[in-house]
Design a protein around this motif. Structure first.
Motif, mmCIF file in Angstrom:
data_model
loop_
_atom_site.group_PDB
_atom_site.id
_atom_site.type_symbol
_atom_site.label_atom_id
_atom_site.label_comp_id
_atom_site.label_asym_id
_atom_site.label_seq_id
_atom_site.Cartn_x
_atom_site.Cartn_y
_atom_site.Cartn_z
ATOM 1 N N ILE A 70 7.410 3.123 2.470
ATOM 2 C CA ILE A 70 7.754 2.433 3.727
ATOM 3 C C ILE A 70 8.531 1.158 3.411
ATOM 4 O O ILE A 70 9.511 0.827 4.080
ATOM 5 C CB ILE A 70 6.472 2.108 4.511
ATOM 6 C CG1 ILE A 70 5.858 3.417 4.999
ATOM 7 C CG2 ILE A 70 6.757 1.174 5.682
ATOM 8 C CD1 ILE A 70 4.557 3.260 5.689
ATOM 9 N N MET B 192 -3.833 -4.052 13.098
ATOM 10 C CA MET B 192 -3.751 -2.706 12.512
ATOM 11 C C MET B 192 -4.222 -2.701 11.066
ATOM 12 O O MET B 192 -4.341 -1.648 10.462
ATOM 13 C CB MET B 192 -2.288 -2.233 12.530
ATOM 14 C CG MET B 192 -1.788 -1.760 13.851
ATOM 15 S SD MET B 192 -0.092 -1.193 13.571
ATOM 16 C CE MET B 192 0.695 -1.825 15.018
ATOM 17 N N GLY B 193 -4.421 -3.887 10.492
ATOM 18 C CA GLY B 193 -4.830 -3.961 9.092
ATOM 19 C C GLY B 193 -3.639 -4.079 8.151
ATOM 20 O O GLY B 193 -3.759 -3.881 6.952
ATOM 21 N N VAL B 194 -2.464 -4.405 8.736
ATOM 22 C CA VAL B 194 -1.251 -4.537 7.926
ATOM 23 C C VAL B 194 -1.147 -5.974 7.413
ATOM 24 O O VAL B 194 -1.439 -6.916 8.146
ATOM 25 C CB VAL B 194 0.008 -4.227 8.785
ATOM 26 C CG1 VAL B 194 1.275 -4.402 7.987
ATOM 27 C CG2 VAL B 194 -0.083 -2.843 9.372
ATOM 28 N N ARG C 63 12.108 1.979 2.633
ATOM 29 C CA ARG C 63 12.922 2.194 3.841
ATOM 30 C C ARG C 63 13.256 0.868 4.514
ATOM 31 O O ARG C 63 14.351 0.661 5.008
ATOM 32 C CB ARG C 63 12.173 3.106 4.817
ATOM 33 C CG ARG C 63 12.230 4.568 4.445
ATOM 34 C CD ARG C 63 11.953 5.464 5.648
ATOM 35 N NE ARG C 63 10.599 5.319 6.146
ATOM 36 C CZ ARG C 63 9.543 5.976 5.656
ATOM 37 N NH1 ARG C 63 9.709 6.798 4.639
ATOM 38 N NH2 ARG C 63 8.345 5.811 6.167
ATOM 39 N N GLN D 14 3.552 -9.804 18.162
ATOM 40 C CA GLN D 14 3.836 -8.613 17.344
ATOM 41 C C GLN D 14 3.198 -8.748 15.965
ATOM 42 O O GLN D 14 2.745 -7.754 15.378
ATOM 43 C CB GLN D 14 5.350 -8.417 17.212
ATOM 44 C CG GLN D 14 6.019 -8.038 18.521
ATOM 45 C CD GLN D 14 7.529 -7.955 18.400
ATOM 46 O OE1 GLN D 14 8.069 -7.343 17.488
ATOM 47 N NE2 GLN D 14 8.242 -8.563 19.323
ATOM 48 N N ALA E 227 -0.398 -8.026 16.312
ATOM 49 C CA ALA E 227 -0.595 -6.577 16.437
ATOM 50 C C ALA E 227 -0.617 -5.920 15.056
ATOM 51 O O ALA E 227 -1.440 -5.046 14.786
ATOM 52 C CB ALA E 227 0.506 -5.961 17.293
ATOM 53 N N LEU E 228 0.275 -6.369 14.166
ATOM 54 C CA LEU E 228 0.281 -5.819 12.801
ATOM 55 C C LEU E 228 -1.007 -6.170 12.075
ATOM 56 O O LEU E 228 -1.592 -5.337 11.383
ATOM 57 C CB LEU E 228 1.487 -6.369 12.021
ATOM 58 C CG LEU E 228 2.864 -5.845 12.424
ATOM 59 C CD1 LEU E 228 3.954 -6.630 11.733
ATOM 60 C CD2 LEU E 228 3.004 -4.367 12.079
ATOM 61 N N GLU E 229 -1.458 -7.411 12.242
ATOM 62 C CA GLU E 229 -2.694 -7.847 11.574
ATOM 63 C C GLU E 229 -3.885 -7.023 12.055
ATOM 64 O O GLU E 229 -4.734 -6.636 11.258
ATOM 65 C CB GLU E 229 -2.946 -9.343 11.839
ATOM 66 C CG GLU E 229 -1.959 -10.273 11.139
ATOM 67 C CD GLU E 229 -2.209 -10.390 9.636
ATOM 68 O OE1 GLU E 229 -3.358 -10.191 9.218
ATOM 69 O OE2 GLU E 229 -1.241 -10.656 8.898
ATOM 70 N N TYR F 201 4.685 -7.151 4.816
ATOM 71 C CA TYR F 201 5.427 -6.104 5.520
ATOM 72 C C TYR F 201 6.750 -6.637 6.097
ATOM 73 O O TYR F 201 7.774 -5.963 6.046
ATOM 74 C CB TYR F 201 4.555 -5.538 6.641
ATOM 75 C CG TYR F 201 5.193 -4.427 7.436
ATOM 76 C CD1 TYR F 201 5.279 -3.145 6.930
ATOM 77 C CD2 TYR F 201 5.714 -4.674 8.704
ATOM 78 C CE1 TYR F 201 5.869 -2.124 7.665
ATOM 79 C CE2 TYR F 201 6.301 -3.661 9.434
ATOM 80 C CZ TYR F 201 6.381 -2.394 8.913
ATOM 81 O OH TYR F 201 6.973 -1.391 9.643
ATOM 82 N N GLU G 159 0.831 -1.209 0.000
ATOM 83 C CA GLU G 159 0.000 0.000 0.000
ATOM 84 C C GLU G 159 0.862 1.254 0.000
ATOM 85 O O GLU G 159 0.524 2.252 -0.599
ATOM 86 C CB GLU G 159 -0.898 -0.001 1.236
ATOM 87 C CG GLU G 159 -2.121 -0.870 1.060
ATOM 88 C CD GLU G 159 -3.025 -0.816 2.276
ATOM 89 O OE1 GLU G 159 -3.389 0.283 2.698
ATOM 90 O OE2 GLU G 159 -3.351 -1.891 2.794
ATOM 91 N N LYS G 160 1.973 1.185 0.733
ATOM 92 C CA LYS G 160 2.858 2.354 0.830
ATOM 93 C C LYS G 160 4.268 1.943 0.409
ATOM 94 O O LYS G 160 5.079 1.539 1.231
ATOM 95 C CB LYS G 160 2.887 2.863 2.279
ATOM 96 C CG LYS G 160 1.600 3.519 2.749
ATOM 97 C CD LYS G 160 1.620 4.993 2.390
ATOM 98 C CE LYS G 160 0.400 5.689 2.903
ATOM 99 N NZ LYS G 160 0.680 6.710 3.861
#
Lengths: 252, 233
Positions: B13, B110-112, B16, B103, B106-108, B117, B9-10
């Motif tokens: 990021i 957040m919708g990541v 980086r 962790q 937590a990413l999931e 990622y 999506e980004k």
């Protein structure tokens, strides 16, 4: 409002959740309590979408989450904040990077705007001057605060907390509890807290659901608990001799 | 695998994160690669000198054999096996720890897309950087051979240099780089898979790390055979 209807969940033939129907109200701190292994964490993770229920459905403000596709779920997940038992901060990122991550991923804000929002959230959880620290350099209470800051950075409509007080001293626990309650009222969030900390129950339990052997056994408020005659609930809540004496005094 | 290669999506990021992973997985492996390569280059030269001790075999063939060994096998396959141990276990334990400490959950939440990622930047970083390690290994290995040739009386250094340029085929380098790019993909994807699906406690993370090294080492050997058959015959 989050609603679970007839939720059942099994793992390898073992039933963990058995036909649970429950409703969590907006603007209130809703608590799920129960013994270790009673199924409360599975219920929380099912409600949040980390597990799929075998039967039943979950509604987020009348939107049936369990019937949504991947992209639609993703949209709802951006409205969800979650505080995990251990914080679940990314080890390789600093405090600021952890809190900023959702903004990096889901907003088009400038770097300045993001930092402003991050600093606001860190101030909100009374955690300043820790920006550059890594999770390994933080205390348990600080980790929980960063997790709260990360959970609220996108202004969520739903906040899930899995045992936010575990491993914390009673004083810090009260601070964290009050912080969660304040945030819930301030932003009118639907907050669901999974706990077996009785201090939390008595401090912030506006609505309490007691899970016993995978079933919803009892529900009410913290005031109702004191007068409840449900044996399993009383055995759990008033387990210690001191708590039993306190209950007897209240009943008298 | 589909989740890993979904469109980010980004992209910024991810860019980086690729740079970060290049440093963590690639740049930080330069020291190990260099040390092993210089010694192996020296040892190959010594062994060639001992085994090709004959008046009928020209001395420059020692340099030639060293170069060919470094290019065709050592700097790609053996370096990949070494990196499977260093980088593979690192990836599996890092992602495995993220799994058991929630962790990844937590990413999931957040919708990541956590698989993309966490894993895609590692794959891109290693596929781009590991071939550079192969080039470095070839260079340092042949320097190691030169040093031992100059430091001992097994041959004249000029003969060693002559051997290095004897019958040089650029395609051998290309073959070695292609192999390393494939091995980099194998190491990263297999190790990330083992870590991503780790369950339980730290003991299980350790086991997933071991599984990652064993599985990627076997896959490297298998693909070494397949690629050699495809590219050299």
């Amino acid at each position: 409002m989050i609603k679970g209807e007839h939720i059942s969940k099994s793992f390898e033939g073992r039933t963990v959740l058995n036909d649970i129907s429950v409703e969590f109200e907006t603007g209130k701190t809703n608590l799920i309590i129960g013994r270790s292994g009673s199924g409360k964490t599975v219920l929380l993770k099912t409600l949040v979408g980390l597990h799929s229920p075998d039967t039943g459905r979950i509604l987020y403000d009348d939107v049936c989450y369990t019937e949504l596709g991947f992209n639609e779920r993703k949209a709802i997940r951006k409205d969800i904040g979650m505080i995990f038992q251990g914080g679940a901060l990314l080890d390789s990122s600093t405090v600021v990077e952890n809190v900023k991550l959702p903004l990096d991923l889901f907003t088009e804000q400038s770097e300045e705007e993001k930092l402003e929002r991050v600093n606001f959230c860190l101030r909100r959880v009374q955690l300043e001057n820790a920006d550059h620290l890594y999770p390994s350099e933080l205390s348990g209470g600080m980790i929980k605060r960063v997790a709260i800051a990360r959970a609220i950075v996108l202004n969520p409509r739903y906040l899930f907390c899995d045992e936010p007080n575990s491993g914390l001293d009673p004083q810090t626990s009260v601070v964290i509890d009050n912080l969660i309650q304040d945030i819930t009222c301030e932003y009118n969030i639907t907050t669901i807290i999974n706990t077996h900390d009785m201090n939390s129950v008595m401090e912030i339990g506006e609505k309490i659901v007691y899970i016993h052997e995978g079933k919803k056994w009892w529900e009410g408020s913290k005031d109702d608990i004191l007068l409840s005659e449900n044996k399993e609930l009383n055995d759990f809540v008033f387990a210690s001799a001191m708590a039993k004496r306190a209950k007897q005094l209240i009943v008298k | 695998m589909g989740k890993v290669f979904s469109i980010p999506e980004k992209p910024g990021i991810y860019g980086r994160r690729i740079m970060y992973e290049m440093e963590a997985l690639g740049f930080n492996s330069i020291g190990l690669t260099a040390i092993i390569s210089i010694f192996i280059g020296a040892v190959i030269t010594l062994q060639m000198a001992i085994n090709l001790e004959s008046p009928f075999i020209p001395k420059y063939l020692i340099g030639y054999a060293t170069r060919e060994t470094m290019i065709l096998e050592f700097s790609s396959t053996v370096v990949a096996l070494i990196l499977a141990g260093k980088v593979g276990s690192n990836i599996a334990s890092e992602i495995g720890t993220m799994r058991i400490t929630e962790q990844i959950d937590a990413l999931e939440i957040m919708g990541v897309n956590s698989a993309s990622y966490l894993i895609l930047p590692k794959i891109v970083a290693t596929v781009l950087f590991f071939p550079l390690l192969t080039l470095l290994s070839i260079l340092i290995g042949t320097i190691g051979g030169y040093i031992i040739a100059a430091a001992t009386d097994i041959m004249i250094p000029a003969q060693y240099i002559e051997g290095l340029f004897y019958c040089f085929r650029t395609y051998s380098i290309v073959y070695s780089l292609i192999k390393m790019a494939v091995f980099a993909f194998i190491i990263t994807s297999v190790s990330a898979f083992c870590g991503y699906y780790a369950k339980g406690n730290s003991l299980e993370v350790g086991k997933s790390s071991t599984r990652a090294v064993v599985a990627s080492s076997i896959a490297i050997m298998l693909f070494n055979l397949i690629l050699t058959q495809l590219l050299l015959t």
